[in-house]
Write a protein that holds these residues in place. Structure first.
Motif, PDB file in Angstrom:
ATOM      1  N   VAL A   6     108.968 -20.357 -27.366  1.00  0.00           N
ATOM      2  CA  VAL A   6     108.609 -20.873 -25.360  1.00  0.00           C
ATOM      3  C   VAL A   6     110.418 -20.347 -24.729  1.00  0.00           C
ATOM      4  CG1 VAL A   6     108.205 -22.062 -23.509  1.00  0.00           C
ATOM      5  CG2 VAL A   6     107.263 -22.657 -25.682  1.00  0.00           C
ATOM      6  N   LEU A   7     110.199 -19.615 -24.398  1.00  0.00           N
ATOM      7  CA  LEU A   7     111.234 -19.000 -23.080  1.00  0.00           C
ATOM      8  C   LEU A   7     110.715 -18.191 -21.682  1.00  0.00           C
ATOM      9  CD1 LEU A   7     112.417 -15.982 -25.490  1.00  0.00           C
ATOM     10  CD2 LEU A   7     113.576 -17.884 -25.505  1.00  0.00           C
ATOM     11  N   ASN A   8     111.675 -19.478 -20.863  1.00  0.00           N
ATOM     12  CA  ASN A   8     111.349 -19.461 -19.624  1.00  0.00           C
ATOM     13  C   ASN A   8     112.773 -18.593 -18.900  1.00  0.00           C
ATOM     14  OD1 ASN A   8     113.635 -20.333 -18.561  1.00  0.00           O
ATOM     15  ND2 ASN A   8     113.164 -22.528 -19.099  1.00  0.00           N
ATOM     16  N   LEU A  12     115.516 -15.958 -20.482  1.00  0.00           N
ATOM     17  CA  LEU A  12     115.411 -14.604 -20.777  1.00  0.00           C
ATOM     18  C   LEU A  12     116.994 -13.787 -19.231  1.00  0.00           C
ATOM     19  CD1 LEU A  12     111.704 -14.411 -20.338  1.00  0.00           C
ATOM     20  CD2 LEU A  12     113.304 -14.004 -22.352  1.00  0.00           C
ATOM     21  N   ARG A  13     117.486 -14.609 -18.291  1.00  0.00           N
ATOM     22  CA  ARG A  13     117.861 -14.471 -17.855  1.00  0.00           C
ATOM     23  C   ARG A  13     119.577 -14.238 -18.597  1.00  0.00           C
ATOM     24  NH1 ARG A  13     117.650 -13.136 -12.309  1.00  0.00           N
ATOM     25  NH2 ARG A  13     116.061 -13.262 -11.602  1.00  0.00           N
ATOM     26  N   GLU A 107     107.622 -11.901 -15.723  1.00  0.00           N
ATOM     27  CA  GLU A 107     108.367 -11.485 -14.680  1.00  0.00           C
ATOM     28  C   GLU A 107     109.692 -11.326 -15.251  1.00  0.00           C
ATOM     29  OE1 GLU A 107     108.557 -13.171 -10.028  1.00  0.00           O
ATOM     30  OE2 GLU A 107     108.149 -14.368 -11.630  1.00  0.00           O
ATOM     31  N   TYR A 108     110.310 -11.727 -15.984  1.00  0.00           N
ATOM     32  CA  TYR A 108     111.681 -11.090 -15.807  1.00  0.00           C
ATOM     33  C   TYR A 108     111.745 -10.181 -16.636  1.00  0.00           C
ATOM     34  CZ  TYR A 108     116.485 -10.843 -15.962  1.00  0.00           C
ATOM     35  OH  TYR A 108     118.317 -10.716 -15.548  1.00  0.00           O
ATOM     36  N   SER A 326     110.065  -8.542 -25.674  1.00  0.00           N
ATOM     37  CA  SER A 326     110.065  -9.457 -25.935  1.00  0.00           C
ATOM     38  C   SER A 326     109.924 -10.206 -27.218  1.00  0.00           C
ATOM     39  CB  SER A 326     108.232  -9.910 -25.926  1.00  0.00           C
ATOM     40  OG  SER A 326     107.534  -9.411 -24.440  1.00  0.00           O
ATOM     41  N   ASN A 327     109.898  -8.841 -28.007  1.00  0.00           N
ATOM     42  CA  ASN A 327     110.824  -9.219 -29.615  1.00  0.00           C
ATOM     43  C   ASN A 327     111.959  -9.042 -28.814  1.00  0.00           C
ATOM     44  OD1 ASN A 327     110.034  -9.160 -32.429  1.00  0.00           O
ATOM     45  ND2 ASN A 327     110.555  -7.205 -32.351  1.00  0.00           N
ATOM     46  N   LEU A 328     112.819  -8.378 -28.847  1.00  0.00           N
ATOM     47  CA  LEU A 328     114.276  -8.072 -28.936  1.00  0.00           C
ATOM     48  C   LEU A 328     114.882  -9.673 -27.904  1.00  0.00           C
ATOM     49  CD1 LEU A 328     116.949  -7.108 -27.794  1.00  0.00           C
ATOM     50  CD2 LEU A 328     116.534  -5.859 -26.413  1.00  0.00           C
TER      51      LEU A 328
END
Length: 344
Positions: A6-8, A12-13, A107-108, A326-328
């Protein structure tokens, strides 16, 4: 049980750079053109017209061993409940087993991949050594467009920000731009970019600004044209970003009449993109579209032929962009032990 990462947004930033995002999106376009990646039909549903809706974009990327989808929900009244109006969630799956791999805040990623798309269109369609960039709109997407254009173009000396509704918003955007933008651009792994050689200013006279703009990115939810055909100078490139559902429109359909037109997905462009209105009004026919961006990148179709040509990239946004980025993010998160692990 199956492990899911899970990545919030904060994760991601930390993970994503604009340079790597651009490369991932460009590769996704190529894979689509080579029939190695596939876009599935888009789903759009209004719970209540003008008040609440959702859309689902899905795709399959066998080369990455991934398939997945992004769900975006918009609820107009949420801010009054201290909630964001927009929620986006992406799900990645293993295409060999069907097992879910990752749940990501969308979103990001959407901001990053959309910025990348606009700059990629300009990379392959704009004049060489373009120096001036005009952004129509001063929302968050304007930030990502600037980051992507500066990553792609070394030649940009001036960036103009025009807000069609509120000039004060454009001024505020420019005032608050430098620190977050420098922070993002400094993360590029090979191409460190700085604003020190670029002047960014808010403008109020759109017609006059178009006379000196080589590159134009439109990032608004407009449903009537903001840019009139009579204002457009020879050689201008447009990356049209805002039109992503039927009825949205940012530039005069007459601009399409003699332009070189490239789209990200042909069916989406003619049904929900900037190209929708020119076709419905008979300004152009489907056959007047040169092709998709993947065909341009791979050399299957020609782009700009002269410095005087007007070029348009209609970027409606496709699931393959989301899946590739997303895969990256998942690969980097796994390597750097970022995010949370849950078992389903």
């Amino acid at each position: 049980m199956n492990k899911v990462t899970v990545l919030n947004e904060n994760d991601l930033r930390k993970i994503l750079t604009m340079e790597e995002t651009i490369a991932a999106v460009e590769e996704a376009y190529k894979q689509k053109e080579l029939n190695k990646a596939f876009v599935l039909p888009m789903i759009f549903h209004e719970f209540e017209a003008g008040v609440a809706d959702m859309d689902i974009k899905a795709g399959v990327m066998p080369e990455l061993e991934r398939y997945g989808l992004k769900v975006v929900s918009w609820f107009k009244d949420n801010p009054a409940k201290n909630l964001p109006a927009l929620f986006g969630t992406t799900l990645l799956f293993d295409s060999k087993t069907g097992a879910p791999c990752s749940l990501l805040d969308a979103e990001y990623i959407t901001g990053m991949r959309t910025g990348a798309a606009g700059a990629i269109g300009a990379k392959y369609l704009a004049k060489k050594m373009a120096k001036t960039l005009l952004i129509i709109g001063s929302g968050q997407q304007a930030f990502f467009q600037i980051a992507a254009y500066l990553t792609v173009f070394d030649s940009i000396s001036d960036i103009f920000i025009f807000d069609p509704l509120d000039a004060n918003k454009a001024n505020a955007f420019v005032t608050n731009l430098a620190t977050p933008l420098e922070s993002l651009l400094a993360k590029n792994p090979t191409k460190k970019v700085s604003l020190k050689n670029t002047n960014v200013s808010a403008v109020t006279d759109l017609a006059q600004t178009l006379e000196k703009s080589d590159l134009v990115a439109t990032v608004t939810p407009a449903t009537t044209p903001i840019i009139k055909a009579k204002w457009v100078k020879k050689g201008t490139h447009f990356s049209c970003i805002g039109a992503d559902i039927s009825g949205k429109e940012e530039i005069d359909p007459q601009i399409f009449k003699d332009a070189i037109i490239i789209v990200d997905d042909l069916q989406q462009a003619i049904t929900v993109g900037e190209t929708e209105r020119p076709i419905k009004e008979g300004v152009i026919k489907k056959a007047d579209i040169s092709g998709e961006i993947g065909a341009l990148i791979t050399g299957k179709v020609a782009g700009r032929t002269t410095d005087d040509a007007i070029t348009i990239f209609d970027s409606t946004g496709i699931a393959l962009q989301d899946l590739a980025v997303s895969n990256l993010a998942l690969k980097i998160a796994t390597k750097e032990n970022i995010g949370q692990t849950v078992f389903l």
